[in-house]
Scaffold this motif. Structure first.
Motif, PDB file in Angstrom:
ATOM      1  N   TYR A   1       0.827  -1.208   0.000  1.00  0.00           N
ATOM      2  CA  TYR A   1       0.000   0.000   0.000  1.00  0.00           C
ATOM      3  C   TYR A   1       0.866   1.264   0.000  1.00  0.00           C
ATOM      4  CZ  TYR A   1      -4.541  -2.257   0.739  1.00  0.00           C
ATOM      5  OH  TYR A   1      -5.689  -2.977   0.584  1.00  0.00           O
ATOM      6  N   VAL A   2       1.839   1.330   0.898  1.00  0.00           N
ATOM      7  CA  VAL A   2       2.651   2.541   1.047  1.00  0.00           C
ATOM      8  C   VAL A   2       3.454   2.826  -0.213  1.00  0.00           C
ATOM      9  CG1 VAL A   2       4.594   3.578   2.291  1.00  0.00           C
ATOM     10  CG2 VAL A   2       2.781   2.412   3.557  1.00  0.00           C
ATOM     11  N   TYR A   3       4.141   1.811  -0.734  1.00  0.00           N
ATOM     12  CA  TYR A   3       5.028   2.043  -1.881  1.00  0.00           C
ATOM     13  C   TYR A   3       4.233   2.421  -3.135  1.00  0.00           C
ATOM     14  CZ  TYR A   3       8.589   1.392  -5.434  1.00  0.00           C
ATOM     15  OH  TYR A   3       9.454   1.596  -6.486  1.00  0.00           O
ATOM     16  N   VAL A   4       3.181   1.646  -3.430  1.00  0.00           N
ATOM     17  CA  VAL A   4       2.415   1.893  -4.658  1.00  0.00           C
ATOM     18  C   VAL A   4       1.718   3.251  -4.599  1.00  0.00           C
ATOM     19  CG1 VAL A   4       0.468   1.116  -6.059  1.00  0.00           C
ATOM     20  CG2 VAL A   4       2.104  -0.553  -5.168  1.00  0.00           C
ATOM     21  N   LEU A   5       1.114   3.571  -3.468  1.00  0.00           N
ATOM     22  CA  LEU A   5       0.405   4.845  -3.362  1.00  0.00           C
ATOM     23  C   LEU A   5       1.374   6.026  -3.378  1.00  0.00           C
ATOM     24  CD1 LEU A   5      -2.381   3.996  -0.740  1.00  0.00           C
ATOM     25  CD2 LEU A   5      -2.538   4.030  -3.235  1.00  0.00           C
ATOM     26  N   LEU A   6       2.536   5.872  -2.744  1.00  0.00           N
ATOM     27  CA  LEU A   6       3.537   6.938  -2.778  1.00  0.00           C
ATOM     28  C   LEU A   6       4.095   7.105  -4.191  1.00  0.00           C
ATOM     29  CD1 LEU A   6       5.178   9.031  -1.244  1.00  0.00           C
ATOM     30  CD2 LEU A   6       6.860   7.244  -0.717  1.00  0.00           C
ATOM     31  N   PHE A   7       4.274   6.005  -4.887  1.00  0.00           N
ATOM     32  CA  PHE A   7       4.758   6.028  -6.279  1.00  0.00           C
ATOM     33  C   PHE A   7       3.787   6.839  -7.141  1.00  0.00           C
ATOM     34  CE2 PHE A   7       5.636   4.517 -10.509  1.00  0.00           C
ATOM     35  CZ  PHE A   7       6.973   4.158 -10.509  1.00  0.00           C
ATOM     36  N   ASP A   8       2.489   6.548  -7.025  1.00  0.00           N
ATOM     37  CA  ASP A   8       1.487   7.282  -7.809  1.00  0.00           C
ATOM     38  C   ASP A   8       1.393   8.739  -7.375  1.00  0.00           C
ATOM     39  OD1 ASP A   8       0.794   5.202  -9.438  1.00  0.00           O
ATOM     40  OD2 ASP A   8      -0.892   4.532  -8.218  1.00  0.00           O
ATOM     41  N   PHE A   9       1.528   8.972  -6.070  1.00  0.00           N
ATOM     42  CA  PHE A   9       1.465  10.339  -5.559  1.00  0.00           C
ATOM     43  C   PHE A   9       2.558  11.200  -6.191  1.00  0.00           C
ATOM     44  CE2 PHE A   9       2.564  13.718  -2.641  1.00  0.00           C
ATOM     45  CZ  PHE A   9       1.332  14.190  -2.209  1.00  0.00           C
ATOM     46  N   LEU A  10       3.779  10.659  -6.263  1.00  0.00           N
ATOM     47  CA  LEU A  10       4.892  11.425  -6.830  1.00  0.00           C
ATOM     48  C   LEU A  10       4.744  11.603  -8.339  1.00  0.00           C
ATOM     49  CD1 LEU A  10       7.880   9.924  -4.806  1.00  0.00           C
ATOM     50  CD2 LEU A  10       6.795  12.153  -4.516  1.00  0.00           C
ATOM     51  N   ARG A  11       4.217  10.595  -9.031  1.00  0.00           N
ATOM     52  CA  ARG A  11       3.974  10.756 -10.467  1.00  0.00           C
ATOM     53  C   ARG A  11       2.944  11.843 -10.724  1.00  0.00           C
ATOM     54  NH1 ARG A  11       2.195   5.943 -13.713  1.00  0.00           N
ATOM     55  NH2 ARG A  11       2.933   7.225 -15.450  1.00  0.00           N
ATOM     56  N   CYS A  12       1.865  11.827  -9.956  1.00  0.00           N
ATOM     57  CA  CYS A  12       0.824  12.846 -10.124  1.00  0.00           C
ATOM     58  C   CYS A  12       1.362  14.228  -9.794  1.00  0.00           C
ATOM     59  CB  CYS A  12      -0.380  12.518  -9.238  1.00  0.00           C
ATOM     60  SG  CYS A  12      -1.301  11.064  -9.756  1.00  0.00           S
ATOM     61  N   MET A  13       2.190  14.315  -8.763  1.00  0.00           N
ATOM     62  CA  MET A  13       2.775  15.601  -8.386  1.00  0.00           C
ATOM     63  C   MET A  13       3.603  16.164  -9.535  1.00  0.00           C
ATOM     64  SD  MET A  13       5.634  16.434  -5.472  1.00  0.00           S
ATOM     65  CE  MET A  13       6.930  15.768  -6.543  1.00  0.00           C
ATOM     66  N   GLY A  14       4.423  15.321 -10.151  1.00  0.00           N
ATOM     67  CA  GLY A  14       5.286  15.790 -11.233  1.00  0.00           C
ATOM     68  C   GLY A  14       4.516  16.260 -12.448  1.00  0.00           C
ATOM     69  N   HIS A  15       3.341  15.668 -12.675  1.00  0.00           N
ATOM     70  CA  HIS A  15       2.536  16.033 -13.844  1.00  0.00           C
ATOM     71  C   HIS A  15       1.469  17.074 -13.528  1.00  0.00           C
ATOM     72  CE1 HIS A  15       4.217  12.229 -15.383  1.00  0.00           C
ATOM     73  NE2 HIS A  15       3.950  12.686 -16.588  1.00  0.00           N
ATOM     74  N   SER A  16       1.412  17.568 -12.305  1.00  0.00           N
ATOM     75  CA  SER A  16       0.296  18.415 -11.871  1.00  0.00           C
ATOM     76  C   SER A  16       0.295  19.797 -12.516  1.00  0.00           C
ATOM     77  CB  SER A  16       0.326  18.570 -10.347  1.00  0.00           C
ATOM     78  OG  SER A  16       1.485  19.298  -9.941  1.00  0.00           O
ATOM     79  N   ASN A  17       1.433  20.241 -13.036  1.00  0.00           N
ATOM     80  CA  ASN A  17       1.550  21.573 -13.646  1.00  0.00           C
ATOM     81  C   ASN A  17       1.394  22.689 -12.622  1.00  0.00           C
ATOM     82  OD1 ASN A  17       2.002  23.209 -15.966  1.00  0.00           O
ATOM     83  ND2 ASN A  17      -0.180  23.636 -16.141  1.00  0.00           N
TER      84      ASN A  17
END
Length: 618
Positions: A202-218
């Motif tokens: 849970y922690v790794y996958v959700l953190l992985f997606d969180f950082l990807r979304c952050m980078g693409h958030s504009n």
């Protein structure tokens, strides 16, 4: 022959029914197997992927709340309809990754007996991520930017001109496989070393997606002082600005989350830190030339806002089952917006090189008809006008109920109270009248008009009588009728006729409705009648043997950019005529306020100006 791109297969994977086997396994395990480990893990997979989708949605909501993020946006343009359609199936990658996880638990029984938490696993996964996943992604990503690989497997991801949260999930099946490998290696490694756990997944996958979304958030969320205080952090965590540069220029900043590997590979863009500092300062903002001050209709329609559900707001509003389920949440948000009592920036677009914005008053339709709410609503409208004036906005246009005659006299209240306003206040009703009048066939000799003494009704009546069209004006006030009649030229006054009952229109097939009419009242119209209307809300089309026009609206020119939200029930690229009237006022550079009574002499002038600027009747 048309060349089929590899990613087009992904369009068939967007059927959520593919999750059916996992759901069936959970139900079967619970009902007939006493909750075996296989069923429990299928349930974990479903919960995990629902949480992943929620992360993507919450990041989109945050980045689209322009009233919070407009000062820190990296690429100023908006996400348009083309990009939304292109990224419609952004969540395809969830499905193969879910089945990869299910197969892993099926073929490796040891994974089914993982503890809830194992702290060692977190450190092992971190080491494997930095030592394996990051360099693997960097090398693969850099390779994807070479000729054929880019054209066939990565150009789809870069086809989105404005990075958004959903752009992070938009890619080809080959990219999905690479990302699955990059994400899965630390988890598999920790499991094989006996340090795996449910919590780690849970922690790794959700953190992985969180950082990807952050980078693409504009949206730049890091203050520059954060990196100036500890310069080493620049190489340990990327920023949205850092990743946006990659999307813009495509030849640098290839890392996953750690710029360290760009530094080692010599691919850091030289302006990464200076641009991040400039954007994080919050001073690089654009002042719009034009603002349309809108309002919500009700709690359900408020979910059509662009920061709620992107796909939903990009289509004309209609009530869907999932919207009704979410109504309680929307109602609570509505209460919070009321408590804030300020105008919110909702969306924006560019037209003819000028920035146009939607602002919304946090009040819903029914409140405009509550006597005790009148002062509060006018204060919010006045506050928005003064704010626009301070910013340097050139034109502010009032939406439907924000210019209600009983509320503020069609905007005259604000103009009279603040005579030195630089921003031009516009109700847009001149163009609304023009749209309605140009819908009426040229050969019509008689019309029936309800709401005849309103601003629009008066203007329509005076215009038509000049064209020698007889206007049956439904009104009980002889005094108000006579005042309007006296405004007409003497040789045209005979064409204005006062009527007090609907029966007077039993032989008239052209009805112009400015006041809501019921089923019973519509029965007086003869068969084949067409109902033109400017009443809010629109009348219900009860008659099968008659036709009903929509509210006056116009199509924006084809060169509009960054528009990704439909205006309530209107089609894409179509706005209400009062909105279009403000646009024309701005594009023409007119310096007068358009408030209060409509100047009948300007109806044709405004209509021709709208057509000259590329606007067309809807």
């Amino acid at each position: 022959m048309r060349l089929v791109k590899p990613w087009e297969f992904g369009q068939f994977m967007s059927l959520y029914l593919l999750y059916g086997p996992l759901v069936a396994k959970v139900i079967h395990s619970k009902a007939w197997e006493g909750g075996k480990a296989e069923g429990v893990w299928c349930l974990h997979i479903l919960i995990l992927f629902a949480l992943r989708a929620l992360i993507f949605q919450m990041w989109w909501t945050f980045s689209s709340m322009l009233f919070l993020t407009r000062k820190r946006r990296i690429i100023k343009e908006g996400v348009d309809f083309k990009q939304i359609d292109r990224e419609w199936d952004w969540d395809n990658f969830f499905i193969p990754q879910a089945f990869i996880a299910a197969l892993a638990f099926y073929f490796f029984p040891s994974l089914r007996k993982l503890p809830v938490w194992e702290i060692r696993g977190l450190f092992i996964a971190l080491v494997l991520h930095v030592g394996v996943s990051e360099p693997l992604f960097y090398c693969t990503h850099r390779a994807f930017h070479s000729g054929r690989l880019f054209n066939y497997y990565h150009s789809l991801h870069h086809s989105s001109p404005v990075p958004s949260t959903f752009t992070a999930g938009h890619g080809t099946p080959v990219e999905y496989m690479v990302m699955s490998l990059v994400m899965g290696l630390p988890l598999i490694g920790a499991g094989l070393m006996g340090a795996g756990s449910v919590g780690l997944f849970y922690v790794y996958v959700l953190l992985f997606d969180f950082l990807r979304c952050m980078g693409h958030s504009n949206v730049e969320i890091f203050p520059s002082g954060f990196f100036e205080a500890v310069p080493l952090l620049r190489y340990l965590i990327y920023t949205p600005t850092y990743h946006s540069i990659h999307h813009i220029e495509k030849n640098s900043n290839y890392c996953l989350f750690m710029p360290l590997f760009d530094a080692l590979g010599g691919t850091i863009n030289t302006k990464s830190w200076s641009l991040q500092k400039e954007i994080s300062s919050g001073k690089n903002i654009h002042v719009p030339d034009f603002v349309f001050l809108a309002h919500a209709v009700d709690a359900v329609s408020s979910m059509h806002a662009s920061f709620a559900f992107r796909s939903f707001s990009s289509m004309p509003f209609r009530i869907l089952p999932f919207i009704l389920v979410l109504w309680p949440g929307a109602f609570l948000i509505m209460l919070v917006m009321w408590a804030c009592s300020k105008t919110f920036l909702l969306s924006f677009y560019n037209l003819h090189g000028r920035l146009h914005q939607y602002w919304v008053v946090p009040r819903h339709g029914f409140q405009y008809f509550l006597p005790f709410a009148k002062n509060g609503i006018n204060e919010q409208i006045e506050s928005a006008i003064l704010r626009a004036d301070r910013m340097g906005v050139k034109v502010l246009s009032l939406a439907a109920l924000n210019k209600n005659e009983a509320l503020n006299g069609g905007g005259t209240l604000f103009v009279n109270k603040h005579p030195n306003l630089k921003v031009r206040v516009v109700h847009g009703n001149t163009l609304t009248a023009a749209v309605i009048l140009n819908e009426i066939p040229k050969n019509v000799k008689e019309v029936f008009l309800t709401g005849a003494t309103s601003k629009l009704g008066r203007a329509i009546a005076l215009y038509l009588c000049r064209k020698k069209v007889q206007v049956l004006m439904l009104t009980l006030s002889t005094e108000r009728f006579q005042l309007i009649q006296k405004e007409a030229p003497e040789d045209c006054q005979q064409y204005l006729v006062q009527v007090t009952k609907y029966q007077a229109a039993e032989n008239c097939k052209t009805w112009i409705v400015g006041k809501w009419i019921s089923f019973r009242e519509q029965q007086f119209a003869p068969r084949g009648t067409h109902f033109h209307q400017f009443v809010v809300p629109p009348i219900i089309g009860f008659r099968r043997d008659c036709t009903y026009g929509k509210l006056a609206a116009m199509k924006l020119p084809l060169d509009v950019q960054g528009l990704g939200m439909c205006e309530y029930t209107l089609d894409r690229g179509v706005v209400h005529a009062c909105h279009a009237g403000g646009v024309v006022h701005c594009l023409e550079g007119w310096t007068h306020h358009e408030v209060g009574a409509i100047d009948v002499d300007r109806i044709d002038i405004v209509w021709k100006a709208a057509l000259n600027h590329g606007l067309r009747p809807a």
